[in-house]
Scaffold this active site. Structure first.
Site, PDB file in Angstrom:
ATOM      1  N   ASP A   1      13.761  33.514   7.606  1.00 47.24           N
ATOM      2  CA  ASP A   1      12.693  32.578   7.290  1.00 47.24           C
ATOM      3  C   ASP A   1      13.260  31.563   6.306  1.00 47.24           C
ATOM      4  OD1 ASP A   1      10.499  31.258   6.144  1.00 47.24           O
ATOM      5  OD2 ASP A   1       9.262  33.067   6.054  1.00 47.24           O
ATOM      6  N   ILE A   2      13.324  30.313   6.710  1.00 43.30           N
ATOM      7  CA  ILE A   2      13.941  29.294   5.855  1.00 43.30           C
ATOM      8  C   ILE A   2      13.230  29.149   4.518  1.00 43.30           C
ATOM      9  CG2 ILE A   2      12.680  27.288   6.742  1.00 43.30           C
ATOM     10  CD1 ILE A   2      15.662  25.987   6.705  1.00 43.30           C
TER      11      ILE A   2
ATOM     12  N   GLY B   1       4.939  24.261  12.461  1.00 38.42           N
ATOM     13  CA  GLY B   1       6.274  24.850  12.445  1.00 38.42           C
ATOM     14  C   GLY B   1       6.880  24.955  11.059  1.00 38.42           C
ATOM     15  N   VAL B   2       8.177  24.620  10.962  1.00 42.77           N
ATOM     16  CA  VAL B   2       8.905  24.678   9.702  1.00 42.77           C
ATOM     17  C   VAL B   2       8.223  23.799   8.651  1.00 42.77           C
ATOM     18  CG1 VAL B   2      11.093  24.016   8.591  1.00 42.77           C
ATOM     19  CG2 VAL B   2      11.128  25.234  10.760  1.00 42.77           C
ATOM     20  N   ASP B   3       7.818  22.605   9.041  1.00 39.43           N
ATOM     21  CA  ASP B   3       7.180  21.659   8.131  1.00 39.43           C
ATOM     22  C   ASP B   3       5.943  22.274   7.480  1.00 39.43           C
ATOM     23  OD1 ASP B   3       6.765  19.224   6.825  1.00 39.43           O
ATOM     24  OD2 ASP B   3       5.841  18.270   8.565  1.00 39.43           O
TER      25      ASP B   3
ATOM     26  N   SER C   1      14.421  19.816  15.586  1.00 40.66           N
ATOM     27  CA  SER C   1      13.913  19.314  16.883  1.00 40.66           C
ATOM     28  C   SER C   1      13.828  20.368  17.981  1.00 40.66           C
ATOM     29  CB  SER C   1      14.726  18.109  17.389  1.00 40.66           C
ATOM     30  OG  SER C   1      14.472  16.975  16.607  1.00 40.66           O
TER      31      SER C   1
ATOM     32  N   GLY D   1      11.920  23.047  18.102  1.00 42.27           N
ATOM     33  CA  GLY D   1      10.616  23.691  18.221  1.00 42.27           C
ATOM     34  C   GLY D   1       9.650  22.793  18.968  1.00 42.27           C
TER      35      GLY D   1
ATOM     36  N   TYR E   1       9.328  19.717  19.011  1.00 46.27           N
ATOM     37  CA  TYR E   1       9.896  18.488  19.565  1.00 46.27           C
ATOM     38  C   TYR E   1      10.677  18.720  20.857  1.00 46.27           C
ATOM     39  CZ  TYR E   1       8.438  15.817  15.443  1.00 46.27           C
ATOM     40  OH  TYR E   1       7.701  15.186  14.459  1.00 46.27           O
TER      41      TYR E   1
END
Length: 176
Positions: A15-16, A37-39, A127, A129, A131
């Site tokens: 997990d980032i 997502g990550v964002d 990109s 995920g 995208y």
């Protein structure tokens, strides 16, 4: 410590938002105001100070948003990092080659982290995920971009969320 031209690169599953590094890269959208997502995970776990800095960026130099392929840093808020480097990846297209924009995300993120004095940086699969970038191609472009970057950070960690992405990035980065 690695020399300026050589970095220790690792590819891990995780997990980032839990990476203890100087800089965590956010696969942001142009608004810089959070998303999925990550964002979304970075904004949720990092807290309101990240969003507040992003709003200040939007009120200033990035009034129209952060352009695709560019990168900018903010505080990391409650994340176990010093900074979040926000970069906007391109949406994958079957009819237009946008790979240079994707490569730019990695190069620009490394440049920003280097200028901040970061000793370590963690990247997601930009990109790959929402995208829609095919994971094997995203991994190949990431590896090329990281290995050919002009400015480096001593420790580079590719942090992948699932086994499919992990396998693709391990294959692309391979043994060096």
């Amino acid at each position: 410590m690695a020399s300026p031209n050589h970095s220790r690169i690792s590819v891990v599953r995780g997990d980032i938002t839990e990476q203890s590094v100087d800089a965590i890269v956010n696969a942001a959208n142009t608004s810089l105001l959070g998303g999925g997502g990550v964002d979304g995970a970075i904004h949720r776990k990092g807290g309101k100070s990240i969003l507040e800095e992003c709003r200040r960026l939007r009120a200033g130099h990035y009034g129209k948003g952060l352009p695709v392929g560019n990168a900018v840093a903010t505080t990391a808020g409650r994340l176990p990092a010093r900074w979040v480097v926000h970069t906007v990846g391109p949406v994958h297209s079957a009819t237009e080659d946008r790979s240079a924009l994707l490569a730019s995300c990695y190069g620009e993120s490394l440049r920003v982290a280097h200028e901040l004095g970061a000793e370590s940086i963690a990247f997601p699969a930009i990109s790959a995920g929402t995208y829609g970038w095919p994971i094997e191609d995203a991994a190949r472009i990431a590896a090329w971009a990281v290995h050919s970057a002009q400015l480096r950070v001593p420790e580079i960690r590719m942090v992948l969320f699932d086994d499919t992405a992990l396998r693709a990035f391990k294959a692309a980065f391979g043994p060096r």
